[in-house]
Design an enzyme around this catalytic site. Structure first.
Site, PDB file in Angstrom:
ATOM      1  N   ASP A 172       0.855  -1.180   0.000  1.00 50.55           N
ATOM      2  CA  ASP A 172       0.000   0.000   0.000  1.00 50.55           C
ATOM      3  C   ASP A 172       0.894   1.233   0.000  1.00 50.55           C
ATOM      4  OD1 ASP A 172      -2.704   1.325   0.501  1.00 50.55           O
ATOM      5  OD2 ASP A 172      -1.548   2.077   2.194  1.00 50.55           O
ATOM      6  N   GLU A 213      -2.002  -1.218  -5.481  1.00 50.28           N
ATOM      7  CA  GLU A 213      -3.260  -0.598  -5.846  1.00 50.28           C
ATOM      8  C   GLU A 213      -3.043   0.090  -7.181  1.00 50.28           C
ATOM      9  OE1 GLU A 213      -1.907   2.627  -2.601  1.00 50.28           O
ATOM     10  OE2 GLU A 213      -4.038   2.228  -2.753  1.00 50.28           O
ATOM     11  N   CYS A 216     -12.171  -5.331   5.601  1.00 54.07           N
ATOM     12  CA  CYS A 216     -11.515  -5.920   6.771  1.00 54.07           C
ATOM     13  C   CYS A 216     -10.671  -7.094   6.290  1.00 54.07           C
ATOM     14  CB  CYS A 216     -12.551  -6.371   7.781  1.00 54.07           C
ATOM     15  SG  CYS A 216     -11.830  -7.303   9.155  1.00 54.07           S
ATOM     16  N   CYS A 265     -12.944  -3.067  12.714  1.00 54.30           N
ATOM     17  CA  CYS A 265     -14.038  -3.781  12.060  1.00 54.30           C
ATOM     18  C   CYS A 265     -15.219  -3.894  13.012  1.00 54.30           C
ATOM     19  CB  CYS A 265     -13.581  -5.160  11.613  1.00 54.30           C
ATOM     20  SG  CYS A 265     -14.902  -6.048  10.792  1.00 54.30           S
ATOM     21  N   CYS A 319     -16.225  -8.055  13.009  1.00 55.55           N
ATOM     22  CA  CYS A 319     -15.519  -9.085  13.774  1.00 55.55           C
ATOM     23  C   CYS A 319     -14.664  -8.496  14.902  1.00 55.55           C
ATOM     24  CB  CYS A 319     -14.652  -9.934  12.848  1.00 55.55           C
ATOM     25  SG  CYS A 319     -13.205  -9.076  12.223  1.00 55.55           S
ATOM     26  N   ASP A 358      -2.957   1.300   7.004  1.00 61.45           N
ATOM     27  CA  ASP A 358      -2.152   0.973   5.822  1.00 61.45           C
ATOM     28  C   ASP A 358      -1.822  -0.518   5.747  1.00 61.45           C
ATOM     29  OD1 ASP A 358      -0.172   4.045   6.068  1.00 61.45           O
ATOM     30  OD2 ASP A 358      -2.230   3.689   5.415  1.00 61.45           O
TER      31      ASP A 358
HETATM   32 ZN   LIG Z   1     -13.766  -7.938  10.277  1.00 65.52          ZN
END
Ligand SMILES: [Zn+2]
Length: 374
Positions: free
Chosen positions: A194, A278, A331, A350, A353, A360
């Site tokens: 990234d 990316e 995530c 997240c 979860c 990053d």
């Molecule tokens: Zn998650």
């Protein structure tokens, strides 16, 4: 190893399906034109233009009242159209910059879409399934294909489907991740990388490359010289002198950056067998900060350029993620995608979860995971 590919084929639609597709294309066009008008309004009022995310939120509110007909189409169609609009502007600004830099190109401002050239297109994400003779899309159901067995049925991960009309015929284009045979005899690990402004590069294995401190100093100097230039009278000898200083400051920034990039790309190409990056034009990465934007763009471009040729030297495959792949919003633990990830949020948390991770690093791991999807 997995790579990204697009497949386009013709649909065989009945009348109801044609109407539904036309309705989706209409919603996409409506959202695009409405968003463009909203951006122009803001610009005229001297306010910053609303982003795709702002506009989608606003559009959802309008759906409750005056745009209730939009409930008949998948929410993806207007949402993806607004993303395209952001891309159109990013493209426009980039072209303007290139033209200013002396490139001989035409620069077209984003235009309203009309039905003159057909019904247009729309893009869907989410539950897409391919069968031998048909494709199943969200909201549209199972649509028959004219050509059998062309679209990849298995071992492919579908990112999105674009449905478009041309001269009365309807087509679907699938963006998929495909498996290709592994490069022979390599035992080096794979990685996602990234790229950013604050941190030059974050690797999915946890290693990161910071921007050199010298770059920060050179940038501070660059900003100062730029202010001096803008204060000097046009055509004056002092302005010419300041412009020469500015060019030197730019050159210095570029050199420091390039040097740091060389160290990072050499190390990566030598130690990895495949790297996912990316794609360029990551919209919304930085806003309203032209200098930072310019430097970042140059960095991204240069990083990729160096990795590609060094990858060939050290047999390291370089792959680019689809530009719609939500590497920052996804995530890396459970795969859940957040609707919004603010630019200031340094940590990914997240809600699904409970996973918490550096922003990053999360993006880098998501990019790496593109290599494993099956
Ligand atoms: Zn998650």
């Amino acid at each position: 190893m997995y790579v990204l590919r697009a497949y386009k084929t013709e649909l065989d639609l009945n009348n109801t399906q044609r109407t539904n597709c036309a309705r989706h294309a209409g919603a996409a066009r409506y959202a695009y034109n409405w968003g463009l008008a909203r951006k122009l309004e803001a610009r005229q009022a001297g306010k910053p233009a609303p982003s795709a995310i702002d506009l989608h939120r606003e559009l959802n509110l309008l759906k409750i009242t005056e745009l209730s007909w939009m409930y008949d189409v998948s929410k993806c169609a207007p949402q993806e159209a607004l993303r395209d609009l952001d891309q159109a502007f990013a493209h426009f600004f980039r072209r303007v910059k290139e033209k200013k830099a002396g490139k001989n190109i035409k620069v077209g401002f984003p235009r309203f879409k009309s039905k003159k050239n057909g019904l247009g297109s729309f893009r869907l994400t989410g539950a897409i399934h391919v069968f031998e003779k048909a494709i199943q899309l969200p909201r549209l159901g199972v649509l028959r294909l004219k050509e059998r067995g062309y679209l990849p049925v298995s071992s492919a991960h579908i990112l999105s489907a674009t449905v478009s009309e041309k001269a009365g015929r309807w087509f679907v284009s699938l963006q998929v991740e495909m498996e290709i045979p592994e490069a022979a005899g390599t035992d080096k690990p794979v990685a996602g990388v990234d790229l950013g402004i604050n941190r030059m590069a974050q690797v999915s294995d946890g290693v990161h490359f910071e921007n050199p401190r010298a770059l920060k100093n050179a940038l501070t100097k660059l900003k100062r010289v730029q202010r001096v230039v803008s204060r000097r009278q046009k055509g004056s000898a002092n302005r010419k002198k300041a412009l020469r200083q500015l060019a030197r400051a730019h050159y210095r920034v570029a050199n420091i950056r390039k040097d740091a990039l060389h160290k990072a790309t050499s190390l990566l190409a030598k130690t990895k067998s495949a790297i996912v990056l990316e794609n360029l034009n990551v919209s919304g990465m930085i806003k309203n900060h032209h200098l930072a934007q310019a430097i970042a763009d140059v960095g991204l471009y240069e990083f990729r350029r160096q990795l590609v040729y060094k990858g060939a030297w050290y047999s390291c495959e370089i792959l680019l993620a689809d530009r719609f792949y939500p590497s920052t919003k996804r995530c890396s633990q459970c795969g859940q995608v957040k609707p919004v990830m603010g630019l200031g949020e340094r940590e990914y948390q997240c809600e699904h979860c409970g996973f918490v991770i550096d922003r990053d690093l999360n993006a880098a791991i998501n990019l790496e995971q593109l290599l494993y999807v099956s």
